[in-house]
Design a protein around this motif. Structure first.
Motif, mmCIF file in Angstrom:
data_model
loop_
_atom_site.group_PDB
_atom_site.id
_atom_site.type_symbol
_atom_site.label_atom_id
_atom_site.label_comp_id
_atom_site.label_asym_id
_atom_site.label_seq_id
_atom_site.Cartn_x
_atom_site.Cartn_y
_atom_site.Cartn_z
ATOM 1 N N GLY A 93 0.815 -1.212 0.000
ATOM 2 C CA GLY A 93 0.000 0.000 0.000
ATOM 3 C C GLY A 93 0.844 1.254 0.000
ATOM 4 O O GLY A 93 2.073 1.202 0.003
ATOM 5 N N ALA A 94 0.175 2.379 0.004
ATOM 6 C CA ALA A 94 0.832 3.676 -0.118
ATOM 7 C C ALA A 94 1.721 3.975 1.083
ATOM 8 O O ALA A 94 1.302 3.840 2.233
ATOM 9 C CB ALA A 94 -0.211 4.777 -0.264
ATOM 10 N N LEU A 129 9.993 4.803 1.937
ATOM 11 C CA LEU A 129 10.213 3.653 1.077
ATOM 12 C C LEU A 129 11.698 3.496 0.734
ATOM 13 O O LEU A 129 12.256 2.404 0.847
ATOM 14 C CB LEU A 129 9.379 3.849 -0.197
ATOM 15 N N ILE A 130 12.345 4.574 0.352
ATOM 16 C CA ILE A 130 13.768 4.533 -0.001
ATOM 17 C C ILE A 130 14.598 4.110 1.212
ATOM 18 O O ILE A 130 15.492 3.272 1.107
ATOM 19 C CB ILE A 130 14.245 5.906 -0.531
ATOM 20 N N ARG A 131 14.302 4.694 2.351
ATOM 21 C CA ARG A 131 15.052 4.350 3.566
ATOM 22 C C ARG A 131 14.904 2.868 3.890
ATOM 23 O O ARG A 131 15.881 2.175 4.169
ATOM 24 C CB ARG A 131 14.594 5.210 4.744
ATOM 25 N N ARG A 132 13.678 2.364 3.831
ATOM 26 C CA ARG A 132 13.428 0.959 4.165
ATOM 27 C C ARG A 132 14.065 0.000 3.149
ATOM 28 O O ARG A 132 14.594 -1.028 3.523
ATOM 29 C CB ARG A 132 11.917 0.710 4.256
ATOM 30 N N ILE A 133 13.994 0.333 1.870
ATOM 31 C CA ILE A 133 14.620 -0.518 0.858
ATOM 32 C C ILE A 133 16.132 -0.527 1.050
ATOM 33 O O ILE A 133 16.778 -1.569 0.932
ATOM 34 C CB ILE A 133 14.234 -0.074 -0.567
ATOM 35 N N GLY A 134 16.697 0.616 1.379
ATOM 36 C CA GLY A 134 18.129 0.688 1.666
ATOM 37 C C GLY A 134 18.510 -0.179 2.850
ATOM 38 O O GLY A 134 19.505 -0.906 2.820
ATOM 39 N N GLU A 135 17.710 -0.132 3.904
ATOM 40 C CA GLU A 135 17.963 -0.973 5.082
ATOM 41 C C GLU A 135 17.836 -2.454 4.740
ATOM 42 O O GLU A 135 18.640 -3.276 5.163
ATOM 43 C CB GLU A 135 16.981 -0.621 6.204
ATOM 44 N N LEU A 174 2.535 8.319 -10.534
ATOM 45 C CA LEU A 174 2.200 7.001 -11.076
ATOM 46 C C LEU A 174 1.253 6.273 -10.126
ATOM 47 O O LEU A 174 1.448 6.297 -8.913
ATOM 48 C CB LEU A 174 3.470 6.177 -11.288
ATOM 49 N N SER A 175 0.262 5.625 -10.677
ATOM 50 C CA SER A 175 -0.685 4.870 -9.860
ATOM 51 C C SER A 175 -0.015 3.602 -9.332
ATOM 52 O O SER A 175 0.981 3.138 -9.902
ATOM 53 C CB SER A 175 -1.907 4.476 -10.692
ATOM 54 N N PRO A 176 -0.534 3.019 -8.267
ATOM 55 C CA PRO A 176 0.008 1.744 -7.788
ATOM 56 C C PRO A 176 0.033 0.670 -8.886
ATOM 57 O O PRO A 176 0.972 -0.115 -8.975
ATOM 58 C CB PRO A 176 -0.928 1.356 -6.636
ATOM 59 N N THR A 177 -0.972 0.674 -9.740
ATOM 60 C CA THR A 177 -1.010 -0.293 -10.844
ATOM 61 C C THR A 177 0.148 -0.054 -11.813
ATOM 62 O O THR A 177 0.815 -0.997 -12.237
ATOM 63 C CB THR A 177 -2.363 -0.209 -11.590
#
Length: 132
Positions: A70-71, A77-83, A116-119
């Motif tokens: 989800g949103a 998001l960037i911080r978590r993906i980096g972690e 951009l939409s989630p889809t």
């Protein structure tokens, strides 16, 4: 060309705001519109080559998980993906940029992400992950 109705006035204004710093002249906006249209979205060769790498696959797999959840704010998001991946800097950002815009250079990624939409996000990440 593009018809205004294919994007809607509000979305066009968002796109212009997102890409204006990357435009040498206003008539160059046409070269950026494809990154916001699922029907015309294409990966440039250098972006596709980067997306075939192992680090890119790790980043995009993590990104897919966040999109499916989800949103979430882009910075989170960037911080978590980096972690999650242990990657930073261009090793983290370029795969996301390449998958979402089809390019290695362009407008601010947080602005593109917001438009951009989630889809659309999911389709682009899946397309990038399918590259071999």
């Amino acid at each position: 060309g593009y018809e205004e109705s294919s994007f809607g006035r509000e979305r066009i204004e968002g796109i212009v705001a997102a890409v204006q710093d990357s435009l040498p002249t206003l008539d160059a906006i046409g070269s950026f519109l494809g990154m916001f249209s699922d029907d015309r979205f294409q990966l440039e060769a250098d972006a596709a080559a980067l997306l075939r790498g192992d680090d890119a696959k790790k980043v995009l797999s993590a990104l897919r998980g966040f999109i499916d959840a989800g949103a979430v704010p882009f910075t989170y998001l960037i911080r978590r993906i980096g972690e999650e991946t242990g990657l930073r800097g261009k090793n983290l950002y370029l795969p996301i940029r390449a998958a979402l815009t089809g390019r290695l250079h362009g407008p601010e990624l947080d602005r593109v992400f917001a438009l951009l939409s989630p889809t659309s996000l999911r389709k682009r990440v899946e397309k990038a992950l399918a590259l071999t």
